[in-house]
Scaffold this active site. Structure first.
Site, mmCIF file in Angstrom:
data_model
loop_
_atom_site.group_PDB
_atom_site.id
_atom_site.type_symbol
_atom_site.label_atom_id
_atom_site.label_comp_id
_atom_site.label_asym_id
_atom_site.label_seq_id
_atom_site.Cartn_x
_atom_site.Cartn_y
_atom_site.Cartn_z
ATOM 1 N N CYS A 49 0.819 -1.233 0.000
ATOM 2 C CA CYS A 49 0.000 0.000 0.000
ATOM 3 C C CYS A 49 0.844 1.271 0.000
ATOM 4 O O CYS A 49 0.331 2.346 -0.291
ATOM 5 C CB CYS A 49 -0.934 0.010 1.195
ATOM 6 N N HIS A 72 -3.351 7.032 2.707
ATOM 7 C CA HIS A 72 -3.768 5.734 2.168
ATOM 8 C C HIS A 72 -5.181 5.451 2.665
ATOM 9 O O HIS A 72 -5.491 5.651 3.843
ATOM 10 C CB HIS A 72 -2.801 4.643 2.647
ATOM 11 N N ASN A 125 -10.207 -0.309 0.109
ATOM 12 C CA ASN A 125 -8.748 -0.234 0.109
ATOM 13 C C ASN A 125 -8.221 -0.734 -1.238
ATOM 14 O O ASN A 125 -8.322 -1.929 -1.544
ATOM 15 C CB ASN A 125 -8.225 -1.097 1.262
HETATM 16 N N1 ACO Z 1 -18.525 -8.581 9.357
HETATM 17 C C1 ACO Z 1 -18.959 -8.873 10.587
HETATM 18 N N2 ACO Z 1 -18.139 -9.197 11.583
HETATM 19 C C2 ACO Z 1 -16.833 -9.209 11.335
HETATM 20 C C3 ACO Z 1 -16.300 -8.898 10.072
HETATM 21 C C4 ACO Z 1 -17.203 -8.574 9.056
HETATM 22 N N3 ACO Z 1 -16.817 -8.262 7.793
HETATM 23 N N4 ACO Z 1 -14.951 -8.979 10.125
HETATM 24 C C5 ACO Z 1 -14.631 -9.322 11.375
HETATM 25 N N5 ACO Z 1 -15.771 -9.471 12.115
HETATM 26 C C6 ACO Z 1 -15.894 -9.837 13.497
HETATM 27 C C7 ACO Z 1 -14.699 -10.596 14.006
HETATM 28 O O1 ACO Z 1 -14.799 -11.948 13.648
HETATM 29 C C8 ACO Z 1 -14.794 -10.356 15.487
HETATM 30 O O2 ACO Z 1 -15.760 -11.241 16.000
HETATM 31 P P1 ACO Z 1 -15.536 -11.941 17.441
HETATM 32 O O3 ACO Z 1 -15.460 -10.784 18.398
HETATM 33 O O4 ACO Z 1 -16.733 -12.788 17.571
HETATM 34 O O5 ACO Z 1 -14.239 -12.681 17.313
HETATM 35 C C9 ACO Z 1 -15.385 -8.948 15.580
HETATM 36 O O6 ACO Z 1 -15.946 -8.672 14.295
HETATM 37 C C10 ACO Z 1 -14.348 -7.891 15.892
HETATM 38 O O7 ACO Z 1 -13.209 -8.103 15.096
HETATM 39 P P2 ACO Z 1 -11.969 -7.159 15.126
HETATM 40 O O8 ACO Z 1 -10.957 -7.674 14.156
HETATM 41 O O9 ACO Z 1 -11.548 -6.919 16.522
HETATM 42 O O10 ACO Z 1 -12.645 -5.819 14.596
HETATM 43 P P3 ACO Z 1 -12.004 -4.425 14.396
HETATM 44 O O11 ACO Z 1 -12.812 -3.393 15.048
HETATM 45 O O12 ACO Z 1 -10.513 -4.438 14.673
HETATM 46 O O13 ACO Z 1 -12.181 -4.200 12.836
HETATM 47 C C11 ACO Z 1 -10.864 -4.335 10.850
HETATM 48 C C12 ACO Z 1 -11.593 -5.103 11.927
HETATM 49 C C13 ACO Z 1 -11.894 -3.502 10.096
HETATM 50 C C14 ACO Z 1 -10.220 -5.315 9.886
HETATM 51 C C15 ACO Z 1 -9.843 -3.414 11.505
HETATM 52 O O14 ACO Z 1 -9.041 -4.136 12.408
HETATM 53 C C16 ACO Z 1 -8.956 -2.769 10.502
HETATM 54 O O15 ACO Z 1 -9.391 -1.936 9.723
HETATM 55 N N6 ACO Z 1 -7.661 -3.116 10.551
HETATM 56 C C17 ACO Z 1 -6.715 -2.553 9.613
HETATM 57 C C18 ACO Z 1 -6.933 -3.242 8.338
HETATM 58 C C19 ACO Z 1 -6.324 -2.483 7.260
HETATM 59 O O16 ACO Z 1 -6.621 -1.324 7.082
HETATM 60 N N7 ACO Z 1 -5.497 -3.157 6.534
HETATM 61 C C20 ACO Z 1 -4.928 -2.622 5.443
HETATM 62 C C21 ACO Z 1 -3.774 -1.701 5.801
HETATM 63 S S1 ACO Z 1 -2.434 -2.111 4.917
HETATM 64 C C22 ACO Z 1 -3.009 -2.371 3.453
HETATM 65 O O17 ACO Z 1 -3.744 -1.532 2.972
HETATM 66 C C23 ACO Z 1 -2.709 -3.636 2.713
#
Ligand code: ACO
Length: 328
Positions: free
Chosen positions: A115, A255, A285
């Site tokens: 990214c 980003h 993204n």
């Molecule tokens: N729909 C519903 N529930 C979901 C989903 C979904 N799409 N995805 C995850 N969950 C659930 C999980 O399973 C978890 O359930 P559990 O509590 O029963 O285990 C719950 O939601 C919470 O999960 P978390 O991972 O803690 O949720 P979080 O608030 O951290 O959000 C997310 C997840 C959106 C992926 C966040 O962590 C994030 O944005 N991280 C950065 C990701 C990113 O931006 N990556 C790219 C950067 S680098 C690049 O661009 C390649």
């Protein structure tokens, strides 16, 4: 203020026409529009068709840039291509683009910084001009991430989209151009965001297809924290190198991974949200392409106009992170 050495001249982008909404995901995965919007800010993303290859999308963006500069593909001295989802592993996406663009006088190669790829590629382009490899360097960032994401994994599939952006880097003629930049990586954190299989260590096999290790894997929460801290660090370094303060920034183009990451980064960097460009709601993204697409939109909608100071900041797999301050 430092006199810039190189400038960005012209912008272009391409977004596949197919829009996929969150509601469509909720029909194939255990997720909902509400969850995706609240946790990521994403409402929809673009999904490329079989006919829209990575290089085709890159070509569409590149042609706009060449046209704005009154150049033909034969005038391009180098193509620096940022992507994490090339059409094939060999040769480079840059060479594929070179062939379909007809840029036969160029040197062409890829930059692998996920990214952060567009900002890394801009740095490389500036260096190519400084080392007299050429005067007109086409920087293209394109992704076909929907082909390497796991459509059965709700924790990653809802996040990504496809698209391309481009610009031309050339010697600066005056006050506009790159004022400062900063790049950093930490390879020890690679396995928080990676594709385990498909490379030379784990070549394609039936097992690899069965266990989905060909696709992007991510430890979302860890990536989130690292992204905010790294991008804030990158903004500080680039501003310091430019001899500027956060208050001097007219537009921040981060980003586009997640609205909460963008808001937290802007807060750490000291840039108010009304000076931050956001389109993650419409594109999700798009990895290396995200800043390039946002830049083109900002220019075409008049949000970024000559004389403004714009800062790019990126974070991605590697981990890699980078920032650049540009007088537009
Ligand atoms: N729909 C519903 N529930 C979901 C989903 C979904 N799409 N995805 C995850 N969950 C659930 C999980 O399973 C978890 O359930 P559990 O509590 O029963 O285990 C719950 O939601 C919470 O999960 P978390 O991972 O803690 O949720 P979080 O608030 O951290 O959000 C997310 C997840 C959106 C992926 C966040 O962590 C994030 O944005 N991280 C950065 C990701 C990113 O931006 N990556 C790219 C950067 S680098 C690049 O661009 C390649």
């Amino acid at each position: 203020m430092k006199r810039p050495f190189a400038e960005l001249s012209g912008t272009g982008s391409y977004a596949p026409p197919r829009v996929m909404t969150n509601d469509e995901f909720s029909k194939i995965l255990d997720t909902s529009d509400q969850w995706i919007r609240e946790r990521t800010g994403i409402r929809e993303r673009r999904v490329s068709s079989k006919d829209e290859s990575n290089a085709c999308m890159g070509k569409a963006a590149a042609l706009q840039v060449l046209e704005q500069n009154g150049l033909t593909p034969l005038d391009v001295d180098a193509i620096v291509y940022a992507t994490a989802s090339p059409d094939r592993l060999l040769p480079s996406a840059a060479c594929d683009l070179q062939a379909i663009l007809g840029a036969k006088n160029a040197a062409a190669f890829d930059v692998g910084a996920a990214c952060s790829g567009f900002v890394y590629a801009l740095n490389v382009a500036e260096g190519l001009i400084a080392s007299e490899q050429g005067e007109r360097v086409l920087v293209v960032a394109a992704e076909k991430l929907t082909s390497i994401m796991d459509w059965t994994d709700r924790t990653t599939a809802v996040l990504f989209g496809d698209g391309a952006g481009a610009t031309l880097v050339r010697r600066s003629a005056g006050a506009r151009g790159i004022l400062a930049s900063y790049m950093k990586s930490d390879g020890t954190l690679a396995e928080l965001l990676y594709r385990p299989g498909g490379g030379a260590a784990h070549p394609p096999s039936e097992e690899l297809l069965k266990d989905h290790s060909y696709y992007i894997k991510m430890a979302g929460r860890e990536v989130f924290k690292a992204a905010v801290l790294s991008m804030a660090d990158a903004c500080d370094h680039a501003l310091q190198r430019a001899g500027l303060a956060a208050g001097d920034v007219d537009l921040l183009i981060p980003h586009q991974a997640n609205i909460r990451i963008i808001e937290a980064t802007a807060k750490h960097a000291g840039v108010p949200m009304d000076k931050v460009y956001v389109n993650v709601d419409r594109f999700g993204n798009t990895s290396a392409a995200s800043i390039a697409i946002a830049l083109d939109e900002a220019v075409k909608t008049g949000r970024l106009v000559p004389g403004m100071t714009v800062m790019f900041v990126a974070f991605g797999a590697g981990f890699t992170w980078a920032s650049m301050v540009v007088k537009w």
